[in-house]
Write an enzyme that holds these catalytic residues in place. Structure first.
Site, short mmCIF file in Angstrom:
data_model
loop_
_atom_site.label_atom_id
_atom_site.label_comp_id
_atom_site.label_asym_id
_atom_site.label_seq_id
_atom_site.Cartn_x
_atom_site.Cartn_y
_atom_site.Cartn_z
N ASN A 149 1.11 7.37 9.59
CA ASN A 149 2.38 6.62 9.69
C ASN A 149 3.62 7.49 9.87
OD1 ASN A 149 1.97 7.40 6.98
ND2 ASN A 149 3.44 5.88 6.31
N THR A 229 -9.93 5.83 0.40
CA THR A 229 -10.25 7.21 0.78
C THR A 229 -9.94 8.15 -0.38
OG1 THR A 229 -9.47 6.61 2.99
CG2 THR A 229 -9.99 8.92 2.63
N GLU A 247 -1.79 10.87 -2.86
CA GLU A 247 -0.65 9.98 -2.59
C GLU A 247 -1.21 8.80 -1.82
OE1 GLU A 247 2.23 10.47 -3.85
OE2 GLU A 247 1.86 12.49 -4.57
N CYS A 281 4.52 3.78 3.34
CA CYS A 281 3.93 3.46 2.03
C CYS A 281 4.99 2.96 1.05
CB CYS A 281 3.24 4.70 1.48
SG CYS A 281 4.36 6.11 1.41
N GLU A 460 4.11 15.11 -5.76
CA GLU A 460 4.51 16.13 -4.79
C GLU A 460 6.01 16.34 -4.96
OE1 GLU A 460 3.26 14.54 -0.98
OE2 GLU A 460 1.30 15.47 -1.23
#
Ligand code: NAD
Length: 479
Positions: A149, A229, A247, A281, A460
């Site tokens: 994205n 995933t 994330e 997201c 992060e």
């Protein structure tokens, strides 16, 4: 037709298998490049070269490594037009967004971690008869896996701190949008980045992505992508006691209180809902509005959403481009059908929407807004990751908080109010890793970034990323 190459041991190389996948422009449905399907042999080459490069790269001073990152940042800026065009062509996003957000941010990521590493100090604790200090050593060869994205933006967000802290990297961009990662590898060659320090492998998640994660030589995995995933990566990594940073997805609530600045709120939430076609997201997808202003908010919100221009991403004045792929368009359309089955009332949106000319075959969708969906229904609970939002009512702060927290996700939230005490109270209790008050996607790269619950593990950004990519070692000396 451009044949995308892997970047291994400082060189651009075709895959061993000679197998390729199509790279499709979602705004035209045309194939414009071929993506290598890398395999275990390519991975072995990449790992060998990364292991070989590690001693020298980790032995450089922070300033020497930072200089390489700064050079790469400079080259990203110099090539901004080409990179923005490629990003728009690969993802379907408006070129204006790529020019003002994606590509400048990729350069900032490199710059930010170049500066940060030179300021990264270790801790020390002096006691009565001893002193403790901690060394922070790079981990070795690490993997960075990123989604489609925000391709170059998220790719560099991982690679920059990994390299700055002295690791060598095996990176895999999404097979859906690999093109700017390929251009980035050319920039690394031009910047003179030493051989093997960064290796970029292209290919699918289940094949080369899985092979990277299964490889025991990989000391840490920094992953951004879907929750399913992320779960697989965590399962594979746990028995290896390997560090993972995950994330993942979101279903982000927005709380609109009656005391908000309504103009600012409506404008902010149109942006939060539909920027990048809703494929961020952090996008708002569940909008809860205090009962007394529900109708007023709804009328103004719908007016502004209807005014959004959806069309050719290369036309600067368009607000929304194409969705990333025909499969993703189908997925989003299925959710729109489901929302109707679940009792949702469609306030705006048009599934039959099609463009003419070059964009006739493109994967375009107008923004969709629903109301009256039950809180627990699938459309209100599952991540759609497209231009679809749902409006619901609440009465009072307590109910707002319950509704916001009624989700298995916990990535980002927005609170719209002029009551500062309320903003603090809710900010402390809402179950998301990121809370924005009267704004959205206002990013300071020094802050911890990441989600709670099924939205991820770890953070992060800033020093959090440098801590993730290093192993602390405490040394105690008695006087
Ligand atoms: P995805 O999980 O399908 O793929 C992400 C990356 O992982 C791709 O490079 C893919 O090839 C790779 N991959 C897939 N299967 C793999 C496997 N078994 N082993 C190793 N690698 C594998 O996600 P996507 O569809 O590309 O991205 C959309 C998702 O990403 C959404 O859920 C979105 O919310 C999330 N996302 C999260 C953030 C965040 O910061 N939390 C940011 C952007 C996107």
């Amino acid at each position: 037709m451009e044949m995308i190459a892997n970047y291994i041991n400082g060189e651009l190389k075709p895959p061993h298998s000679s197998d390729y996948l199509d790279d499709v422009n979602p705004a035209t449905a045309e194939i414009f490049a071929k993506i290598p399907l890398s395999d275990e042999e390519d991975l072995q080459d990449a790992i060998t070269s990364a292991e070989k490069a590690f001693k020298e790269w980790s032995g450089l001073s922070a300033k020497e490594r930072a200089d390489y990152l700064m050079k790469i940042a400079e080259l990203i800026q110099e090539n901004l037009e080409e990179l923005a065009m490629a990003e728009s062509m690969d993802t379907g996003k408006p070129i204006q967004l790529a020019k003002t957000v994606d590509i400048p941010r990729a350069a900032s990521n490199m710059e930010f971690f170049a500066h940060a590493i030179t300021q990264f100090s270790s801790e020390s604790h002096a006691g009565k008869d001893s002193i403790n200090y901690s060394l922070r050593k790079p981990l070795g060869v690490v993997a960075c896996i990123s989604p489609w994205n925000l391709p170059l933006y998220l790719f560099t967000w991982k690679i920059a701190p990994a390299l700055a802290s002295g690791n060598c990297v095996i990176a895999k961009p999404s097979e859906i949008t690999p093109y700017t990662a390929y251009l980035f590898s050319k920039i690394c060659v031009e910047a003179g980045l030493p051989k093997g320090v960064l290796n970029i492998l292209h290919g699918t998640g289940p094949e080369i992505g899985n092979a990277i994660v299964q490889n025991k030589k990989i000391k840490a995995v920094s992953f951004t992508g879907g929750t399913a995933t992320g779960r697989k990566i965590a399962e594979i990594s746990a028995p290896m006691f390997r560090k993972v940073s995950l994330e993942l997805g979101g279903k982000n609530p927005a709380l609109v209180f009656a005391d908000c600045d309504l103009d600012k709120t409506v404008e902010g939430l149109v942006r939060a809902s539909f920027t990048n076609q809703g494929e961020i997201c952090l996008c708002a997808s569940r909008i809860y509005i205090e009962d007394s202003i529900y109708e007023d908010f709804k009328a103004r919100f719908i007016d502004k959403v209807k005014a959004l221009k959806v069309g050719d991403p290369l036309i600067q004045s368009n607000n929304m481009g194409a969705l990333v792929s025909s499969q993703h368009l189908e997925k989003v359309k299925n959710y729109i059908a489901l929302a109707k089955e679940e009792g949702g009332q469609l306030l705006c949106g048009d599934e039959a929407f099609e463009l003419e000319g070059n964009n006739k075959q493109g994967y375009f969708l107008r923004p969709h807004v629903f109301e009256n969906l039950p809180i627990q229904c699938r459309t209100n609970q599952e991540e759609i990751f497209g231009p679809v939002v749902s409006l619901s009512r609440f009465e009072g702060e307590e109910e707002a908080l319950v509704l916001a927290n009624e989700s298995e996700y916990g990535l980002a939230s927005t609170i719209w109010t002029t009551d500062l005490s309320r903003a603090h109270r809710i900010g402390a209790q809402i179950e998301t890793g990121i809370v924005w008050v009267n704004c959205w996607m206002n990013r300071d790269l020094r802050t911890p970034f990441g989600g709670m619950k099924n939205s991820g593990l770890g953070r992060e950004g800033g020093l959090e990323a440098l801590r993730f990519f290093t192993e602390p070692k405490n040394i105690c000396i008695q006087f």
